[in-house]
Every structure is written in C-alpha cells, then in structure tokens.
Scaffold this active site. Structure first.
Site, PDB file in Angstrom:
ATOM      1  N   PHE A  45     -30.419  18.681 -35.146  1.00 49.58           N
ATOM      2  CA  PHE A  45     -29.301  17.810 -34.773  1.00 49.58           C
ATOM      3  C   PHE A  45     -28.764  18.255 -33.422  1.00 49.58           C
ATOM      4  CE2 PHE A  45     -25.021  16.322 -34.224  1.00 49.58           C
ATOM      5  CZ  PHE A  45     -25.140  14.982 -34.565  1.00 49.58           C
ATOM      6  N   ASP A  79     -29.038  25.648 -28.680  1.00 52.29           N
ATOM      7  CA  ASP A  79     -27.874  24.789 -28.891  1.00 52.29           C
ATOM      8  C   ASP A  79     -26.961  25.513 -29.883  1.00 52.29           C
ATOM      9  OD1 ASP A  79     -26.016  22.968 -29.800  1.00 52.29           O
ATOM     10  OD2 ASP A  79     -27.430  21.303 -29.966  1.00 52.29           O
ATOM     11  N   LYS A  99     -17.668  21.883 -29.225  1.00 47.66           N
ATOM     12  CA  LYS A  99     -16.855  22.008 -30.430  1.00 47.66           C
ATOM     13  C   LYS A  99     -15.702  23.008 -30.294  1.00 47.66           C
ATOM     14  CE  LYS A  99     -19.807  19.679 -33.625  1.00 47.66           C
ATOM     15  NZ  LYS A  99     -21.243  19.654 -33.753  1.00 47.66           N
TER      16      LYS A  99
HETATM   17  C1  PLP Z   1     -22.044  18.572 -33.131  1.00 51.93           C
HETATM   18  C2  PLP Z   1     -23.293  19.019 -32.495  1.00 51.93           C
HETATM   19  C3  PLP Z   1     -23.775  18.425 -31.315  1.00 51.93           C
HETATM   20  C4  PLP Z   1     -23.128  17.210 -30.687  1.00 51.93           C
HETATM   21  O1  PLP Z   1     -21.819  17.408 -30.302  1.00 51.93           O
HETATM   22  P1  PLP Z   1     -20.861  16.129 -30.050  1.00 51.93           P
HETATM   23  O2  PLP Z   1     -19.641  16.727 -29.426  1.00 51.93           O
HETATM   24  O3  PLP Z   1     -20.610  15.510 -31.385  1.00 51.93           O
HETATM   25  O4  PLP Z   1     -21.604  15.217 -29.130  1.00 51.93           O
HETATM   26  C5  PLP Z   1     -24.912  18.959 -30.737  1.00 51.93           C
HETATM   27  N1  PLP Z   1     -25.551  19.993 -31.287  1.00 51.93           N
HETATM   28  C6  PLP Z   1     -25.133  20.578 -32.426  1.00 51.93           C
HETATM   29  C7  PLP Z   1     -25.885  21.747 -32.963  1.00 51.93           C
HETATM   30  C8  PLP Z   1     -24.006  20.102 -33.079  1.00 51.93           C
HETATM   31  O5  PLP Z   1     -23.616  20.660 -34.242  1.00 51.93           O
END
Ligand code: PLP
Length: 410
Positions: free
Chosen positions: A150, A235, A264
């Site tokens: 994700f 990520d 986040k």
């Molecule tokens: C939430 C998330 C994203 C995307 O972040 P948004 O601010 O919702 O665009 C990307 N990578 C990971 C691992 C995430 O948990």
C-alpha cells in the site's frame, strides 16, 4: 422584515451521518461514530461518549490527539504566516530541513503534503537518477515493488497495487513497475536487471495486514540494491516516527535505506505534510521546475512538523511504543480466543488475525466500539491495534479488559 429560520444546532449523530451520506462520495465505509473532540488517546462523539482511539488515523496521530504543544505551534504560526508558495522563501522551511535531517541522518529533504505525493515524488526522482547516473535507456526505468503493498491512491500508485478493487475501473496505468511477492529473497534477486533504478517497499506492510518480512529479508534487499546500483526506497509513512518502537522500522533490521518516505505522524495529525528524505545523489537530480507543489513546504506545515518531531523524542514516545507494544501483544495472546489465528506486530503496530470462520473482523470492531474502543479491520480478517504512542500501561490494561470479552464472543 422576515426572520430566516436559524438552522438548529447541535445536530444529532443520525443527522450528521445522513448529511455525509447524502452529499459525500461513498469512497469510505466508516463506523457510525461521529467524533467531535479528541485529547491524547481519547476521542468523544457528539453524544459525549468516550472512546479509546486504537487506529490513530492510520498512525498519523502517534503523538495523541490535539497535542497541546503541536496545536500551540499551529495557532502561533497561523497568526504569523501560512503560505508563500515556494516562489519565495519562508523562515520555517530551512529550520524544518535542518531538524528533520539531524534527527534522521538525512542529507536532503523534499517536502510535500500527502503520503501519496511523497511516493509520486520519489518515483520521479529515482527515474531521473537512473537515466542520468546509471545510463538506463530513455523510458526503460523499472522499479521493483511488492505484492500486497500500500503506497497510496493516485493512478500511478494504484497501477502497481495487487489489490483488485484499487485498480478495477481506473486503468490505463503507468508502466515501469515489476511486482514480486513480499518476503521472498529469491524472487527479489531474480527481479533485478540493468534497468532497475529502485526498490520501493514498506518495511512492514501496514494496510496489507501488518505483514513482517522474514528475518534477513531487508538486509538482503540492501545488499542486492548495492550490487545492482539500485536505490533502496523504504516507505515509512506508516511504520516511521516511532510506531514500531524504533524511530524507523528499518532499525529493527539494522539497515539504512537510501531514501525514506515519511508523512502521517510528521504533523501529529494536525496538518498534512509528507517528506522525501534522501542522500544528495538522488534528490540532487531535481532542477528548478522539475517538481513542485503550491502547499509543499509551507511555513504552517513546517512549524507544526518541527514541534511534532520534537515531542516524539522529548516525551519518550518511541520508547513507550517499544515498552508497551510487546506487553500488549503478549496479553492479547493470553486471551486465548479460539477466533484468533495470530497476534503479530512491532511496537504499537499490532495485528490480530482471525480465523476465516470467525465471521470477519468488522463485527469485532463494531462490538469493540460499543465497549469504547475504536479500531478498524484491515483485509477482512485482521483487527489492527495502533493507539497513539502516549498510551500508558493502565490504559493498555483497560483496553484489554474490553478486548478480552469481544474476542471471546461467539
Ligand atoms: C497511508 C500511507 C500512504 C499514503 O498516504 P496518504 O497521506 O494517505 O496519501 C503511503 N504509504 C503507506 C505505507 C501508508 O500507510
């Protein structure tokens, strides 16, 4: 003169839900709790009921709701200056860069707003790096990604998702991604070729169900990236900033990525900001005009992020996650529910996987809500527990008293 009827306030939960459902796109399936206030690990709904937040806005609220120091920074900065665009400089950006680099041993930063934008940014950066520095032929760059990943919701990102629903109806997609199973070192080794510019992975798959790769997998990834001169991009938008009991999840594996993505919790849930953290070689490929964002790096975001980072460290939140996470998991296991297949996680990123015949995680989340705990199912059979990192042991014990009977229900 006729008086207009004044709209009646406050609205009831049912009225507010009806408004959302009447006017809003239905791209989410929220639990029907209408939250109007938050403090630390707790939130209150419009009827005054109190809940422990065990989702933390997908780990954006690691520092707890409405952390007073972060909110103060927001208000103070909002009164001074909010947006200049990057056409001009502002007095917060450089300080944010310096502090985030010092904390993360990075050399260069590119600030954006959402996590997905940070991912899009890194895709552009590693492609340009590959053409300029590795001699990859034009338009042939490949990025290795994991199935069950994700990384966000843009067209390019969902184009390399293995989740049927994320893609269905949204094609055509961006080429240039090679997908391999998560956690299989041989598949990883076989996926490299001379056009591979980067590997883009989550160190622990969050939305994928709190999936931790086998020991040695990430170190092997580090080694293969070095051998093939590919950029290792982790990520850490969800796993980073203390969630797993270390500042970054990569530290559990003893490796250092070339590029780390954060978002986040970078603002503690107060303001959207994300960042690409890098060495100078990769982000150095960007020249003026190559990339940008009107709000990226705005002084309000930077002022908020500076304090959000500071309180994570000063208030010992990372250590708290390291201390209470294993305790929480051990106690969850000791409930001994017949529905539970596995309890797994790192720090306060915890997944409880249910057996397929348990009737799905959603009904457990709904039962937990009735007992004052908010959490969200991920992938049908997994309940995620990820409270803000300011939770205390007594509060974990209170949560367990609620979770025990729910996990044991018929
Ligand atoms: C939430 C998330 C994203 C995307 O972040 P948004 O601010 O919702 O665009 C990307 N990578 C990971 C691992 C995430 O948990």
């Amino acid at each position: 003169m006729t008086m207009q009827a004044t709209p009646k306030e406050p609205f009831t939960a049912a009225e507010l839900i009806a408004l959302e459902d009447e006017y809003g796109a239905q791209n989410y399936h929220p639990l029907d709790v209408v939250i109007s206030r938050g403090q630390g690990i707790w939130v209150w709904d419009v009827d005054g009921n109190k809940y422990m937040d065990c989702l933390s806005a997908y780990s954006a609220v690691n520092q707890g709701h409405c952390h007073p120091k972060i909110v103060d920074a927001l208000i103070a900065q909002a009164r001074k200056l909010t947006l200049t665009s990057r056409a001009f400089r502002n007095d917060q950006l450089g300080l944010f860069y310096k502090e985030v680099c010092a904390l993360t041993n990075s050399h260069m930063v590119l600030p954006m707003n959402s996590g997905a934008e940070a991912v899009e940014t890194v895709i552009k950066a590693v492609r340009k790096w590959g053409y300029a520095n590795k001699g990859v032929p034009p338009n042939k760059a490949e990025i290795i990604v994991a199935s069950n990943n994700f990384h966000g919701r843009t067209i390019t990102i969902v184009g390399f998702s293995s989740e049927e629903q994320y893609q269905s109806g949204f094609g055509p997609f961006t080429p240039g991604f090679r997908m391999i199973p998560f956690g299989d070192p041989e598949a990883l080794e076989a996926a490299f070729n001379e056009n591979t510019v980067a590997v883009l992975f989550e160190p622990i798959q969050g939305e994928g169900g709190i999936i931790i790769p086998p020991a040695g997998y990430l170190p092997r990834m580090r080694q293969l990236c070095d051998e093939h001169r590919a950029v290792l991009v982790l990520d850490e938008i969800q796993t980073g900033l203390g969630r797993t009991g270390k500042f970054f999840a990569e530290e559990h594996e003893g490796i250092v990525a070339d590029i780390t993505l954060i978002g986040k919790a970078l603002s503690g849930g107060v303001y959207p900001i994300s960042a690409v953290l890098s060495n100078k070689e990769v982000l150095g490929v960007f020249k003026p005009g190559d990339h940008g964002s009107t709000y990226g790096g705005n002084p309000l975001a930077c002022a908020v992020a500076r304090v959000a980072l500071r309180v994570l460290v000063e208030e010992g939140m990372v250590d708290n996650a390291a201390r209470l996470g294993p305790y929480f998991m051990e106690q969850l296991r000791s409930i001994g529910s017949p529905h539970v297949k596995e309890v797994r996680g790192r720090g306060l990123m915890i997944g409880v996987e249910l057996h397929p015949d348990a009737g799905g995680a959603r009904r457990f989340c709904e039962a937990l809500m009735k007992r004052g705990i908010l959490c969200k199912e991920t992938h049908e059979h997994i309940i995620r527990f990820a409270p803000p990192l300011v939770i205390t042991k007594d509060e974990v014990d209170w949560a367990l008293e609620q979770i025990g009977p729910v996990l044991s229900m018929a």
